[in-house]
Design an enzyme around this catalytic site. Structure first.
Site, PDB file in Angstrom:
ATOM      1  N   ASP A  10       0.843  -1.205   0.000  1.00 17.84           N
ATOM      2  CA  ASP A  10       0.000   0.000   0.000  1.00 17.84           C
ATOM      3  C   ASP A  10       0.870   1.244   0.000  1.00 17.84           C
ATOM      4  O   ASP A  10       1.124   1.818   1.050  1.00 17.84           O
ATOM      5  CB  ASP A  10      -0.909  -0.045   1.224  1.00 17.84           C
ATOM      6  CG  ASP A  10      -1.981   1.021   1.222  1.00 17.84           C
ATOM      7  OD1 ASP A  10      -2.292   1.553   0.144  1.00 17.84           O
ATOM      8  OD2 ASP A  10      -2.508   1.336   2.303  1.00 17.84           O
ATOM      9  N   GLU A  35      -3.228  10.394  -0.859  1.00 17.51           N
ATOM     10  CA  GLU A  35      -4.412   9.538  -0.773  1.00 17.51           C
ATOM     11  C   GLU A  35      -4.721   9.146   0.666  1.00 17.51           C
ATOM     12  O   GLU A  35      -5.885   8.992   1.043  1.00 17.51           O
ATOM     13  CB  GLU A  35      -4.207   8.281  -1.624  1.00 17.51           C
ATOM     14  CG  GLU A  35      -5.459   7.424  -1.796  1.00 17.51           C
ATOM     15  CD  GLU A  35      -5.652   6.385  -0.705  1.00 17.51           C
ATOM     16  OE1 GLU A  35      -6.762   5.822  -0.600  1.00 17.51           O
ATOM     17  OE2 GLU A  35      -4.694   6.122   0.069  1.00 17.51           O
ATOM     18  N   GLU A  36      -3.671   9.015   1.479  1.00 14.81           N
ATOM     19  CA  GLU A  36      -3.870   8.573   2.849  1.00 14.81           C
ATOM     20  C   GLU A  36      -4.380   9.680   3.773  1.00 14.81           C
ATOM     21  O   GLU A  36      -4.745   9.400   4.919  1.00 14.81           O
ATOM     22  CB  GLU A  36      -2.560   8.004   3.418  1.00 14.81           C
ATOM     23  CG  GLU A  36      -1.999   6.812   2.662  1.00 14.81           C
ATOM     24  CD  GLU A  36      -2.817   5.541   2.843  1.00 14.81           C
ATOM     25  OE1 GLU A  36      -3.901   5.612   3.446  1.00 14.81           O
ATOM     26  OE2 GLU A  36      -2.376   4.487   2.366  1.00 14.81           O
TER      27      GLU A  36
END
Length: 344
Positions: free
Chosen positions: A97, A128-129
């Protein structure tokens, strides 16, 4: 293992270790740019860099006039865990990830180029996190991607295609009280007890389920109350993250079940999204979110696939890892998907 397979594994493993050697936790993604540039240059890509914020850059690589766009994210969650190879499994932050997704996608690009195919692009986005700032900024690249047929977004889905993803709501539940000395609690009003009772009422509510998206669930992520051990709390707060389904009534239920001193603040409300079924591929509901709902706007007809090697069960944990066999299977999956949409 034949020579071609061994060469691919060596390239995938070495490149993934180089990417994972760099700490690219959200906000410092540019630490990985040199290794990423070298990798893309080695594949003969035309590279476009899109600054998003200081130290944070989206990267678009193009081969020909793109019809298939692979995408994933460049940032990882903390803490940084340096890569280590144990047998046939690579451990460390980003292995699945999502730096493993980068290599599974670029491995497919490498194979497609060797077969004489073009019409490909790869996009790496920041944030994105955390804030998805990269995905939002990437919509400004649409003029370079006018002929897209599909976006293939990489996340650890255990090699299945996501049938969609649930929405996300951040609710802040707050209860107001009145401070007093702990020796005379009758002079105050404790804000924590009505909040705890409120949360219990929410826990007792049945939640719906969707055959393609799974159950609606919520998480009590943060719980705060009071200022000192010897003082009656005048304020208490709970922050909830709800993975919502279409037509969710969770926020309305939270307001209905609130005590007189309670209030609800909706801080985030991202809708759920459904993805098309692609014949010949296995599909499954996924328990996480991604940038796919935003990035699919780059495709004229919004066709999107969410898939990749690895498991979300180890993502964001100290045990994050990716088996090399799964990485190679991810290359095969992305290669098959690209051929399906290239259609020639």
């Amino acid at each position: 293992m034949n020579a071609t397979t061994a060469d691919l594994r060596s390239w995938l493993t070495g490149s993934l270790r180089q990417l994972c050697d760099q700490e690219t936790t959200s906000g410092r993604e540019d630490a990985g740019l040199p290794a990423l540039r070298a990798l893309l240059q080695g594949l003969g890509a035309t590279i476009h860099e899109q600054p998003v914020a200081e130290g944070r850059t989206n990267v678009l690589a193009v081969w020909g006039r793109p019809r298939v766009l692979f995408s994933t994210h460049l940032d990882t969650v903390p803490p940084f865990l340096p890569p280590r190879l144990e047998g046939e499994v690579l451990h460390g932050r980003g292995t699945c990830d999502a730096k493993g997704q980068i290599m599974a996608q670029l491995g497919a690009v490498r194979r497609l180029l060797a077969e004489g195919r073009e019409g490909l692009a790869w996009l790496g986005v920041v944030g994105e996190e955390t804030d998805s700032a990269g995905a939002t900024a990437a919509l400004g690249l649409a003029d370079r991607l006018r002929d897209l047929r599909v976006l293939i977004n990489g996340e650890p889905t255990e090699l299945k295609l996501a049938s969609g993803q649930r929405g996300a709501q951040h609710l802040c539940l707050h209860c107001a009280g009145r401070a007093a000395h702990s020796g005379s609690p009758e002079l105050g009003h404790d804000a924590t007890w009505p909040l705890l009772d409120w949360l219990q009422r929410l826990r007792e509510q049945p939640r719906p389920a969707d055959p393609r998206l799974g159950p609606e669930v919520w998480n009590l992520g943060l719980l705060r109350g009071g200022e000192a051990l010897n003082s009656v709390p005048a304020s208490a707060r709970a922050d909830l993250l709800v993975r919502t389904l279409p037509g969710s009534t969770f926020a309305e239920e939270a307001r209905r079940l609130a005590p007189p001193e309670g209030s609800v603040d909706l801080r985030l409300d991202e809708p759920p999204d459904r993805y098309p079924e692609i014949p010949g591929f296995e599909h499954a509901a996924m328990p996480f979110g991604s940038d796919a709902p935003t990035l699919r706007a780059l495709v004229p007809d919004r066709t999107v696939v969410l898939a990749g090697p690895g498991s979300i069960r180890v993502a964001h944990t100290l045990e994050e890892c990716l088996a090399l066999a799964d990485l190679e299977a991810g290359v095969d999956l992305n290669h098959r998907l690209a051929l399906h949409f290239l259609g020639d």
